[in-house]
Structure formats: C-alpha cells, structure tokens
Design an enzyme around this catalytic site. Sequence first.
Site, mmCIF file in Angstrom:
data_model
loop_
_atom_site.group_PDB
_atom_site.id
_atom_site.type_symbol
_atom_site.label_atom_id
_atom_site.label_comp_id
_atom_site.label_asym_id
_atom_site.label_seq_id
_atom_site.Cartn_x
_atom_site.Cartn_y
_atom_site.Cartn_z
ATOM 1 C CG ASP A 173 -1.555 -1.162 1.625
ATOM 2 O OD1 ASP A 173 -1.590 -2.078 0.810
ATOM 3 O OD2 ASP A 173 -2.060 -1.233 2.761
ATOM 4 C CD GLU A 182 -6.922 -5.087 4.207
ATOM 5 O OE1 GLU A 182 -6.461 -5.901 5.004
ATOM 6 O OE2 GLU A 182 -6.528 -5.007 3.024
ATOM 7 C CG ASP A 193 -5.161 -0.117 7.005
ATOM 8 O OD1 ASP A 193 -4.049 -0.335 7.522
ATOM 9 O OD2 ASP A 193 -5.766 -0.952 6.332
HETATM 10 C C1 FRU Z 1 -3.826 -3.622 2.953
HETATM 11 C C2 FRU Z 1 -3.134 -4.048 4.216
HETATM 12 C C3 FRU Z 1 -3.468 -3.060 5.316
HETATM 13 C C4 FRU Z 1 -2.327 -3.193 6.243
HETATM 14 C C5 FRU Z 1 -1.185 -3.418 5.305
HETATM 15 C C6 FRU Z 1 -0.120 -4.308 5.841
HETATM 16 O O1 FRU Z 1 -3.222 -3.991 1.800
HETATM 17 O O2 FRU Z 1 -3.545 -5.347 4.558
HETATM 18 O O3 FRU Z 1 -4.735 -3.286 5.897
HETATM 19 O O4 FRU Z 1 -2.159 -2.047 7.012
HETATM 20 O O5 FRU Z 1 -1.726 -3.999 4.142
HETATM 21 O O6 FRU Z 1 0.974 -4.362 4.998
#
Ligand code: FRU
Length: 674
Positions: free
Chosen positions: A206, A381, A328
């Site tokens: 992300d 997320e 998040d």
């Molecule tokens: C989304 C996620 C988030 C988390 C991150 C961990 O892609 O699962 O929810 O913060 O990736 O790398």
Amino acid sequence: MNLRVLAMLVLTISVMRGEEDILIADFESATWGDWQVSGTAFGAAPATGALPGQMSVSGFQGRGLVNSFAGGDESTGELISPPFRIERSHVVFLIGGGADLSQVGVELLIGETVVRRATGAEAEDLAGEIWDVAELQQQVARIRIYDQASGGWGHINADHFVQTDQPPERFDLTARLVQYRQSASYMNERFRPQFHFSPELNWMNDPNGLVFHDGEYHLFHQYNPAGNTWGHMSWGHAVSKDLLHWEHLPLAIPESGGVMAFSGCCVVDARNSSGFGSTENPPMVAIYTGHGHGRQVQNLAWSTDRGRTWNLWEGNPVLDLNNPDFRDPKVFWHEQSQKWVMLVSLAAERVLVFYSSTNLKQWTELSRFGPAGSIHKPNWECPDLFELPVEGRSGETRWVLEADMGAGAIAGGSGGEYFVGEFDGTEFRASQRAQWVDFGRDFYAPVSWSNLPPQQKRQVWLGWFNNWETCLVPTSPWRSCMSVPRTLALRSVRFNGEEPEQLVLVQQPIEELKQLRKSTLTPDVSDAGWPPRAVTSAGELGGYEFELEATLKPGQGRSLGFRIRSGENEYTEIGFDRWQNAVYVDRTRSGVVDFHPSFAGRHLAPARLIHSCIQLRVLIDRSTVEVFINEGEAVISDRIFPTGNDPVLEVFCGGEGAQIVDLRLHRLQPIWKR
Ligand code: FRU
C-alpha cells in the site's frame, strides 16, 4: 536487512580491527551438539529449510537453522544453549516465525533471569535481531529458544547467534543498494515500469502517508526492508517535486520491537496543534497502525526535517481497542468544525470508526459507518474520505468514502469500493449504493494526497498496482509498483439505460503525465478489420512504455480494439465488447500467467456510447495496463508479464461499420535516471 551481506561486512570489519566476532551457534552440524533439547517442536536435529507443511523459509545462513515447526504448529518444546561468557557489546542473530512473545521466542538468561527477549514477526523469512549487552559483559549467559504455542504461527525460527562489537544497523540496505545502483539492469529489468513508481529493491504494498510539504510530494509505502515478499512491514519513502520523477529515500519508520508499521497517513500540522514542532516549522505527523503482539493500535510518529528522520511519540498508542483488526487510519483537517478527523477500519467487521481530535494525540469517537458495501465478506482496509466537485455543476460537491476489501472484489481477489454521500464533520451518510473503484484486478488501497497547495484545486490519489491474491508477481529484485497518480472528480452518468443517473468517481491521469510524451505517432488505421493488423513494433516506438488515445466506433460485429505485445499465441487484448456493453482487458494469453491460477482472465468495465463512440486512453508500461474509459468514468488496471515483442500494437475491428476513428500513440520517456 540482508543479514548475509551484513554479517560478512561485520566480520570483515571486525577482523580488520582485530576484534573478532565470537560465534555462539550456527546450527550447521547434523545434531544439536551441546544444546539441550526438550519436547518435540525442534525435531531431532537442526532443520535445513522448511519442514513438511510449512511455507518456504528463507533468510537463514548456511544450511542449518532452528525451526520449531517439526510436527507442525501444534508441537511444543525448548532448546537451551550451553553457558557462555558475554565478551562483546552485542549479540546478533536471525529470527523468524510467530510473534506472540508469551509463547514463542528467544531469551537471553543470566542464571534463571530473562534479560533480553525477542520474537518473530509472523514471517517465515528470518530477519536480524540485535541485543545490546554491553552492560552484561563478563557475565555467564545462556540462550533459550522456546515454543509453547500450538495455534497459528505457533513456531519459531532462529539461526546464527554471534557476539560482536560491530552490530549491523538493522535493515541496512546500503551494501545491496550500492551494488544494484551500479548494475546494468538498474530500474530497467524487462518488467520494470518506466513511468510508474516502484521501489529499487524488495517488496512493496500500500501507498501510505501521501502528503505534500515544502515543495515535495511524499510517497511513503508499505515496505519490507528484509526481502521480496510481505514481511517486516515498515514505511519506505520516496519524494518528488513534480509527481513524475521520484527519489528513493532511506526507510522512514521501521518495524521495531516486534511491532510492524502498517498502513496509515501523514498530515502537516500547520498550527502545531500536536506541539511536535512550531508554527514556523510545522511538524509532519504520521498516524499509522502498529501491528504486533496480537493487536493493532494507532501510533504517531513525527518529523521536523521534511520527513528525513522520524521520532515515535512516547505516548503511543493513541488508540487501542485491544482488537487484532483495527487498522489503516486516515486523518484530515475538517475546516468547518476546526478539528482533526480520523477514520479507522474495524477490518473484520467492515465498520469504519470516526474520531476527532484537536491535538492529534487524544481522540474521541464520533460515529461509525458500516457494515455496508457490495460484498458481505470480511476485510475493509485503507479507508479514505474526501470532498469532490461534481463536474458541470458549478460549486456543487459531495463526499466520497472509499474502502478496500481483501477478497471478493469485482474482478476477483482484492479491490476497492466507494460511497457517495455527505459528511457533516461527525457522520458520513451514503446517498448512493456502493460502486467499484476500478474494474481491473490490480488497483488496491488507493489514498489521496494530503495538504496539496489550494491553488491546485484538485484531489489526487494513487493505488497499489497489484492484487493480494496474485501479488507474487514474477519480478525481482523488487516486487510491485504504484498506479500513476490520478485526479479525481464526480460525474453524473447513466450506464446503458440504468436508472437513475449515478454520481460516479472519475479518475484521470494527472495532467503532468503529458510532460513525459516525447513524440506522437498517428498511424493510419482506417483499414482495420479482422484479423488484427500490426500498427507498430517496439523499434519504431522506442520501447514498451507508451500511451494510446483512441476513439472506437462499434459496428455490427462483436468487438473492436487493440492487441498489445503480441508473440506466439500471445497478446493482451483491450477492446469494446458490443454484446456485453463493456470495455475489457483480456490477459488470458498475456505472457507469463502461470504463477497463479487466478491470474489469467478477462476484466470488464461498464461503458456507454457517447455519440456512438467510446473514448479510450490507455497507459502501457512494460508490465502495467491502465485503461481510462470515456475520460475516466471507469478504469481497468491490470498487470501483465509479456514475453512477446512484436508487434507491440495491433488493431482490429469486427463487423460492418466498425471503425477506429482516430488513434494517437505517444512515446513516453522513463522517469528513472540511469
Ligand atoms: C492492505 C493491508 C493493510 C495493512 C497493510 C499491511 O493492503 O492489509 O490493511 O495495514 O496492508 O501491509
């Protein structure tokens, strides 16, 4: 950290200084030697990699390692070293496996007292751990490796215990970067995007903390400093002055103490409400999820030197619900109510919680939104919330709430959805049903830039150009890239007779992207028909990075459009399907597709005819395809891994009356300096 390289460096340096490291154990022999073993988890001898039923194990040194997966996660046991005298300032070793310190880990014992402890980070990839033991020098110690866990991640991996006076810096990529930056393939491997952001080395997911500050666009991102798969999540960092060319910077916020730095955002605290800086030098404040020891909490980190160094706030966490799926955070300044607003996801419940604060440190719950959305499956997320103008209705705005689901999205696997509605500073109310953000398979966790200069009058976001289901794409020494930054707006659209009109999210590549066009071809395609006909080769086009703009006029036949990167029974097809009233990307035969059973496929986006035509703008960048339909009212983002080279572009028109009305091809120049 690439501990192998670093351990060698440490060894070399210490040999040079004449203070040799002392090896405590490297588990290279076929027995446990004089280590005491009990229980069944550690097996009869050191392992030489993954054990039956285990995912692949990497990052250990030499052939052998400690791996308590003998008999699976259920088994338990203990391994204790013979006593040794502490004669150097640090003990360093490699560790992986489960993260629950109370059940699995490595301890340093003086007598029966535990003086140091470490655990894994729910990754099979071992990473370096460093204990400062200067104050314990000359004492007699033992190492105890324990596994009392029998559930998921109920095992521990460890290797290569060394005493040293020159501990490596944790996650130091310097040596590898120096080497990579000098290599001929630097940012130029065959699948390496040339005008999309990607990390130099290792795994990325992300985008995080997108913020503009002091003339720079920041692009933090979920990053594994220790390998090319997910793990040790930390915040990687890059900056740009023009949103096109990126400079890679050192790690911003590393995983530490078994707590990973998960996704989050960054704000510029102009009023210094947090007290971390001053009004003359406002602090950048990152609000992110700390993931570790069985829970997810929200933490703060701040910087007063343009994001170059970060301090974790000693009052962390700022929010802790004792919940393992609470992550998040996205924070923005709400002008009308003069306060900070945060939304965070209770991921498993598909609920977003809204909070407010005046200082970024104390937060009060305002409201909740959800469960809602198209798919009744867990995992919401990376939410985002912002206000957007409605095109063609001067002064009219709506709020858009976006959330991403880990599985079950429109094209399969992970993807995002959004709601259009109102936000009054306390509560978000949706006024339309949920809609899909992108109709391809590879656009996830988009977040928008914070603090853009008001005169830009725009909202810009980008997303992770990947899908969790098929994320182990065939690239190295890096994995993943971001989409191009996209400008956002709302437009009232009626797709194919659907009632009533909906406000849809319109995404278009940022205007700046046009600066990368180095020349334009306008090939004659008036005689396009069936079978597909070659338009251009890579030689004529100068590479595999280009943009095409086209107007398609469907006729009697089923479809018309393009094939790119053709080879022996290989092509990616992008076209309009009249039977399905949709634009599609078909990557069934796009090249390397066999790395995951769900990768090959055809992805459809709703498309309306405007004056009997469809407008397409397609960005192609070696391993990425982004199709913007009718000036961005739907988008398809897909990765491809072509092996075909020639032709690079073909056109086809099925049936009477079908026509490619116009076609412009822009060659784009790379953003990377080599
Ligand atoms: C989304 C996620 C988030 C988390 C991150 C961990 O892609 O699962 O929810 O913060 O990736 O790398």
